[in-house]
Scaffold this active site. Sequence first.
Site, mmCIF file in Angstrom:
data_model
loop_
_atom_site.group_PDB
_atom_site.id
_atom_site.type_symbol
_atom_site.label_atom_id
_atom_site.label_comp_id
_atom_site.label_asym_id
_atom_site.label_seq_id
_atom_site.Cartn_x
_atom_site.Cartn_y
_atom_site.Cartn_z
ATOM 1 N N PHE A 1 -15.469 -66.086 68.221
ATOM 2 C CA PHE A 1 -15.417 -65.285 66.930
ATOM 3 C C PHE A 1 -14.657 -66.054 66.025
ATOM 4 O O PHE A 1 -14.308 -65.756 65.072
ATOM 5 C CB PHE A 1 -14.694 -64.023 67.233
ATOM 6 N N LEU A 2 -14.060 -67.385 66.143
ATOM 7 C CA LEU A 2 -13.452 -68.091 65.305
ATOM 8 C C LEU A 2 -14.214 -68.509 64.077
ATOM 9 O O LEU A 2 -15.433 -68.679 63.993
ATOM 10 C CB LEU A 2 -13.118 -69.580 66.113
ATOM 11 N N GLY B 1 -22.675 -69.055 53.990
ATOM 12 C CA GLY B 1 -23.417 -70.046 54.252
ATOM 13 C C GLY B 1 -22.986 -70.671 55.668
ATOM 14 O O GLY B 1 -22.373 -69.816 56.363
ATOM 15 N N CYS C 1 -23.806 -70.325 61.189
ATOM 16 C CA CYS C 1 -23.839 -69.270 62.118
ATOM 17 C C CYS C 1 -24.468 -67.891 61.558
ATOM 18 O O CYS C 1 -25.441 -67.439 62.298
ATOM 19 C CB CYS C 1 -22.283 -68.725 62.355
#
Length: 425
Positions: free
Chosen positions: A152-153, A257, A260
């Site tokens: 989740f970084l 953007g 991901c």
Amino acid sequence: MNIAVIGAGHVGLVTAACFASKGHMVWCIDNDKRKIDLARQGKASFFEPGLSELIRKVVKENKLHFEYTIEKGISNAVVVFIAVGTPTKKDGRAELCYVEKVAEEIALSLRSYKLIVEKSTVPASTGQWIKKIINTYKTKEAEFDIASNPEFLKEGNALIDSLSPDRIVIGTETDRAKKVMAQLYLDFDAPKIFTSIESAELIKHASNSFLAMKISFINAVADICESVGGDINEVADGMGYDRRIGREFLQAGLGWGGSCFGKDLDAFYNLAEQYHSSFDLLQEVKYINEIRAGQFVEKIKKELWTLEGKQIGILGLSFKPGTDDVRDAVSFKIISLLQNENVFIKWYDPQADYPLLGTKSKNPYDAAKGSHCLCIVTEWDEFRTLDLVKIKSLMKLPIIIDGRNMFHPEDVRKHGFTYVSMGRK
Ligand code: NAD
């Protein structure tokens, strides 16, 4: 523990360095020789605050090693993370061929028990496919387990996010795998959520889709603010005090953007479609995001009337501050729309570079010099402290279009600028 991380990209390299900093023995592998050669010299192949310094430290402590091949890199490891890319295919589904290739290579090198962990963002059921691939290709009777441990970084804050995450999601299907993962993360002070592999895979896609939805939601509200005269910051503050909603990710602007959100929305939508569930909401979330660049260019046109032959300064190229990553950055969409109208672009970004767009300006003032309009596209902190008196003296026309609501309108206008922002007067 002995760990291998396959992929030395934005996730893999950070994961490898962070586990090494916690005392684990880590081998990081990438088939891109340039990335491994740079890493061996203590340099990340991309900008991430503190990462190169951390790599140098853990390499010096002999905790982090780099290899070109999976066979060599995983030989000592008990836990093997897969952190390769999962980009979007033309039809919107996740491209899983890199994951498959890696699974096959792991299988061919399997000699002793390994826990193979998905770190890449993948659609639910990928874990079962990895298991099948490994069973198909393994040549020795070695045991293995599969786990899902989504990442989740946030780029730009990756080390902090990896070392002190909000939560650690661990999907397993055997007690042995669960124990290994619990041991691996023993030293991490964060809630650990143990689930099935499928739930863990879904948590990642659902989380990213939800965050994207929050951004699109507030941007749609910002558009209404502009029509009826509200101020989106006031509206977001008022909403955010409700703990069920929260203020984070209610920052109106040019949308998201990066590599991901868009791809994860597409993959999640396609997964739902594959199983005949309707999730058209995600299409709308994406649509609201996609029209932001065009809406922004309309704001520019409203101030400049015609664009042909004019010069516009663009501040910020990276998809967000704190990174040099320009993958799917809104800046490119805006620049391309402007270039279609024969606008001459000057641009500046503190970290990102993209020579195909022409030479980067030396600093924001250089980008402003001679411009008919200055556009803020990425909210780098550096832009908050711009000397507006100097900027005005350099520009051809004193117009700032702020796509990230970085300034208080009055602060800019009192310097004699025409100032246009998002969802505010
Ligand atoms: P990336 O493109 O930066 O890195 C992927 C790396 O994998 C590349 O260096 C590539 O050379 C390497 N690779 C590909 N095939 C390989 C092979 N066969 N052997 C060895 N190395 C191989 O991608 P990323 O941004 O690190 O993303 C990786 C995954 O993590 C994706 O699924 C992404 O969705 C997910 N993720 C990314 C972020 C982010 O902020 N970038 C955050 C959370 C999750």
